[in-house]
Design a protein around this motif. Structure first.
Motif, PDB file in Angstrom:
ATOM      1  N   GLY A 180       0.843  -1.193   0.000  1.00  9.39           N
ATOM      2  CA  GLY A 180       0.000   0.000   0.000  1.00  9.39           C
ATOM      3  C   GLY A 180       0.873   1.235   0.000  1.00  9.39           C
ATOM      4  N   SER A 181       0.290   2.358   0.323  1.00 10.51           N
ATOM      5  CA  SER A 181       1.034   3.610   0.371  1.00 10.51           C
ATOM      6  C   SER A 181       0.334   4.552   1.329  1.00 10.51           C
ATOM      7  N   SER A 182       1.031   5.634   1.670  1.00 12.25           N
ATOM      8  CA  SER A 182       0.420   6.644   2.534  1.00 12.25           C
ATOM      9  C   SER A 182      -0.811   7.248   1.879  1.00 12.25           C
ATOM     10  N   GLU A 183      -0.764   7.391   0.548  1.00 12.64           N
ATOM     11  CA  GLU A 183      -1.887   8.003  -0.163  1.00 12.64           C
ATOM     12  C   GLU A 183      -3.091   7.074  -0.240  1.00 12.64           C
ATOM     13  N   THR A 184      -2.865   5.813  -0.553  1.00 11.53           N
ATOM     14  CA  THR A 184      -3.974   4.894  -0.830  1.00 11.53           C
ATOM     15  C   THR A 184      -4.410   4.077   0.367  1.00 11.53           C
ATOM     16  N   GLY A 185      -3.563   3.970   1.395  1.00 10.30           N
ATOM     17  CA  GLY A 185      -3.808   2.994   2.430  1.00 10.30           C
ATOM     18  C   GLY A 185      -3.455   1.610   1.928  1.00 10.30           C
ATOM     19  N   GLY A 186      -3.848   0.578   2.681  1.00  8.21           N
ATOM     20  CA  GLY A 186      -3.539  -0.790   2.294  1.00  8.21           C
ATOM     21  C   GLY A 186      -4.261  -1.195   1.023  1.00  8.21           C
ATOM     22  N   ILE A 187      -3.562  -1.933   0.171  1.00  9.68           N
ATOM     23  CA  ILE A 187      -4.121  -2.357  -1.116  1.00  9.68           C
ATOM     24  C   ILE A 187      -4.231  -3.880  -1.199  1.00  9.68           C
ATOM     25  N   ALA A 188      -3.152  -4.584  -0.894  1.00  6.38           N
ATOM     26  CA  ALA A 188      -3.131  -6.038  -1.096  1.00  6.38           C
ATOM     27  C   ALA A 188      -2.153  -6.678  -0.121  1.00  6.38           C
ATOM     28  N   TRP A 189      -2.194  -8.009  -0.075  1.00  8.43           N
ATOM     29  CA  TRP A 189      -1.305  -8.746   0.823  1.00  8.43           C
ATOM     30  C   TRP A 189      -0.910 -10.087   0.186  1.00  8.43           C
ATOM     31  N   ARG A 190       0.151 -10.652   0.727  1.00  6.38           N
ATOM     32  CA  ARG A 190       0.582 -11.988   0.298  1.00  6.38           C
ATOM     33  C   ARG A 190       1.421 -12.614   1.407  1.00  6.38           C
ATOM     34  N   ARG A 191       1.550 -13.920   1.324  1.00  8.33           N
ATOM     35  CA  ARG A 191       2.466 -14.651   2.214  1.00  8.33           C
ATOM     36  C   ARG A 191       3.195 -15.680   1.371  1.00  8.33           C
ATOM     37  N   ARG A 192       4.512 -15.513   1.246  1.00  2.00           N
ATOM     38  CA  ARG A 192       5.312 -16.366   0.364  1.00  2.00           C
ATOM     39  C   ARG A 192       5.873 -17.561   1.134  1.00  2.00           C
ATOM     40  N   ASP A 193       4.997 -18.539   1.374  1.00  7.29           N
ATOM     41  CA  ASP A 193       5.470 -19.777   2.001  1.00  7.29           C
ATOM     42  C   ASP A 193       6.420 -20.519   1.082  1.00  7.29           C
ATOM     43  N   ARG A 194       6.268 -20.281  -0.230  1.00  9.60           N
ATOM     44  CA  ARG A 194       7.202 -20.787  -1.224  1.00  9.60           C
ATOM     45  C   ARG A 194       7.696 -19.601  -2.054  1.00  9.60           C
ATOM     46  N   ASP A 195       8.902 -19.694  -2.590  1.00 14.45           N
ATOM     47  CA  ASP A 195       9.467 -18.584  -3.360  1.00 14.45           C
ATOM     48  C   ASP A 195       8.600 -18.225  -4.553  1.00 14.45           C
ATOM     49  N   GLU A 196       7.892 -19.201  -5.097  1.00 16.11           N
ATOM     50  CA  GLU A 196       7.084 -18.936  -6.293  1.00 16.11           C
ATOM     51  C   GLU A 196       5.733 -18.298  -5.971  1.00 16.11           C
ATOM     52  N   ASP A 197       5.407 -18.135  -4.688  1.00 15.18           N
ATOM     53  CA  ASP A 197       4.143 -17.491  -4.321  1.00 15.18           C
ATOM     54  C   ASP A 197       4.307 -15.969  -4.404  1.00 15.18           C
TER      55      ASP A 197
END
Length: 571
Positions: free
Chosen positions: A277-294
């Motif tokens: 995210g950013s200060s302007e937009t707030g939170g946008i998306a999330w992820r958790r890379r349990d594997r490098d390809e995620d």
């Protein structure tokens, strides 16, 4: 949403007096203490005629009380990310006053000692439509941009984060390496725990040793971290005890290199939940890379995304209105989610040719000699590409054995297939880490400052939380030699003290409240071309006891400067 009510009604409806709000030095700061402190701050702010106040506090519990006290007094709070002179000068043009842990010349407000006066606690529900906060972001130009926020934007984002991650906070203490003076730390370190009713640590964890110790002692915990900390987890540190109680690990403020993931998984027992995210937009998306390809990101609840000409557009309740807003991020979407392709605003022109700073950095890192790299365009009559880099073991070996020029040429060779020879980077600085703010973000001004001719290009030899040792050459073209003295140049003592202050501020947790100098001596003159070693040792201020920074600057000729800087005792 429930979290709106929780935060807007937090003081109006209250919680049990002994409900834990924060953890400070092993003790619980309960809701009664929080309310009492907020009341003292509310009275302090209400007595002031102005409406706009810059607030800076080191302690998160103090900050939370001051923030809610200001909001209940009808004030707009401006959040400076630091207390450097330039930041305070710019703020002075925007605000009516200062509050908190700021230098005396700012005349900051501080409330009287809190008194538990229940009869005076006539708290009202906060107006969520009011503009109540202004945060700052540097952007691509490095000039700070003010971003106003209404309470409903902040509280909606807290509701979104709670819906997505709230279950992970239940029964856990919230620890953080990031500052609450930035939007990420404000949300995850203060507002989200307050809404969830979970205690947060009042002190920021600045070093890896602090993180490991706090995790081991905290029991069930959540760690709010920056990439700057997670990509430097020392394997030799004992993480076993802390890993057992770690319920969740969050990371935001910048991209986390894939190279950092194995250490996170092995040492902390899990990959971090990364929030984009950013200060302007707030939170946008999330992820958790349990594997490098995620690598794909998932939109946060209530956030809508679209792509136009490879540019990411966002529509969400965290924005100031209901319209679509373009970001400066290039991206693409497929069935698996969102893929980020770099910043559109990191395309610069050099000699009339477009250069992607992201692509340049990627090519440098692929060369196998660097841990990190940041490219920037230095202004001047002829703008030039410059690079600040953190060498890896092989890179430092080449630097130390064959000289800086050899490392320069090796890296320029790695760019041969990316840039034309005429526009290759001309300026290089090799540093022990990338200068970042308390949020873990590299600031353009801090990167550019490494090229200041008054600053030595130092090699860090050793570092602990309370000590550091560096080596550098006193450049003959340093501006400090100008006029001092013609025909027999000597480095002024004040310049040597400035270097002590500079490097101590970057490497050690130097306290506020400078008091005096002691036992300062300059037994030998320091001529240009000298290779010197700077040794720093810090004793932190304790209750009733002053803090002391001892220093020694020496070369093969002997000691050139030594002494102590003394800082005020803690009350």
């Amino acid at each position: 949403m429930a979290e709106w009510r929780e935060l807007a009604h937090l003081l109006a409806e209250g919680r049990p007096a002994d409900h834990p709000v924060a953890l400070r030095d092993g003790a619980i700061h309960d809701f009664a203490a929080f309310t009492s402190s907020a009341l003292a701050w509310r009275r302090c702010f209400a007595a002031q005629a102005g409406r706009r106040f810059a607030l800076y506090c080191e302690d998160s519990a103090d900050f939370a009380a001051a923030l809610f006290g200001a909001w209940h007094a009808g004030k707009v709070v401006y959040l400076p990310g630091d207390t450097v002179a330039a930041t305070l000068r710019q703020l002075a043009e925007r605000v009516d006053g200062f509050a908190g842990d700021l230098p005396a010349h700012c005349q900051p407000l501080r409330p009287a000692a809190p008194a538990r006066d229940d009869s005076a606690m006539d708290w009202q529900v906060l107006d969520v439509q009011s503009e109540a906060l202004v945060v700052f972001t540097s952007g691509s130009t490095g000039l700070p941009s003010a971003i106003p926020k209404r309470l409903c934007q902040l509280f909606e984002e807290v509701a979104t984060l709670s819906a997505c991650f709230g279950a992970r906070l239940e029964g856990a203490n919230v620890l953080a390496t990031v500052s609450h003076q930035h939007i990420y730390g404000l949300l995850f370190r203060v507002l989200l725990p307050l809404a969830a009713g979970q205690p947060f640590a009042a002190k920021r964890l600045a070093f890896s040793e602090d993180i490991a110790t706090a995790l081991a002692r905290s029991g069930p915990s959540v760690l709010v971290a920056s990439p700057a900390h997670l990509k430097r987890l020392p394997p030799a540190q004992d993480w076993a005890a802390g890993r057992l109680g770690l319920r969740a690990l969050f990371c935001s403020g910048g991209p986390l290199p894939v190279e950092a993931l194995p250490d996170c998984r092995a040492l902390l027992g899990q990959a971090p939940i990364e929030v984009f995210g950013s200060s302007e937009t707030g939170g946008i998306a999330w992820r958790r890379r349990d594997r490098d390809e995620d690598t794909h990101w998932q939109a946060l609840p209530g956030v809508r995304l679209r792509i136009e000409n490879q540019c990411l557009w966002v529509r969400s309740p965290h924005l100031s209105d209901d319209n679509w807003q373009a970001t400066a991020d290039q991206a693409e979407m497929d069935a698996a989610g969102l893929r980020l392709l770099g910043r559109a605003d990191r395309i610069v022109k050099v000699e009339e040719k477009r250069v992607s700073l992201d692509a340049l950095e990627h090519a440098l890192l692929a060369g196998g000699l660097l841990l990190e790299a940041k490219a920037l365009l230095l202004p001047g009559t002829r703008a030039a590409l410059a690079v600040v880099a953190v060498p890896n073991e092989a890179g430092w070996a080449l630097h130390d054995d064959s000289g800086k020029r050899a490392l320069n040429e090796a890296l320029r060779g790695a760019l041969a297939g990316v840039l034309e020879h005429a526009i290759l980077p001309r300026r290089w600085r090799y540093h022990w880490d990338l200068p970042t703010n308390s949020q873990g973000k590299s600031k353009l001004a801090a990167l550019a400052a490494l090229f200041d001719p008054r600053r030595p290009a130092a090699r860090l030899l050793a570092r602990r939380p309370d000590a550091a040792r560096l080596r550098f050459e006193v450049a003959a073209n340093s501006p400090y030699f100008a006029g001092h003295f013609p025909g027999a140049p000597v480095l002024p003592g004040v310049a040597q003290l400035q270097w002590v202050q500079l490097f101590a501020g970057e490497l050690l947790d130097v306290p506020l409240g400078f008091q005096r100098m002691e036992a300062v001596k300059f037994p030998r003159l320091l001529p240009p071309g000298s290779t010197v070693t700077l040794e720093l040792s810090l004793r932190q201020a304790q209750a009733g006891e002053e803090g002391v920074l001892a220093f020694k600057l020496s070369s093969a000729a002997g000691i050139h400067a030594s002494g102590r800087m003394v800082f005020g005792a803690l009350s």
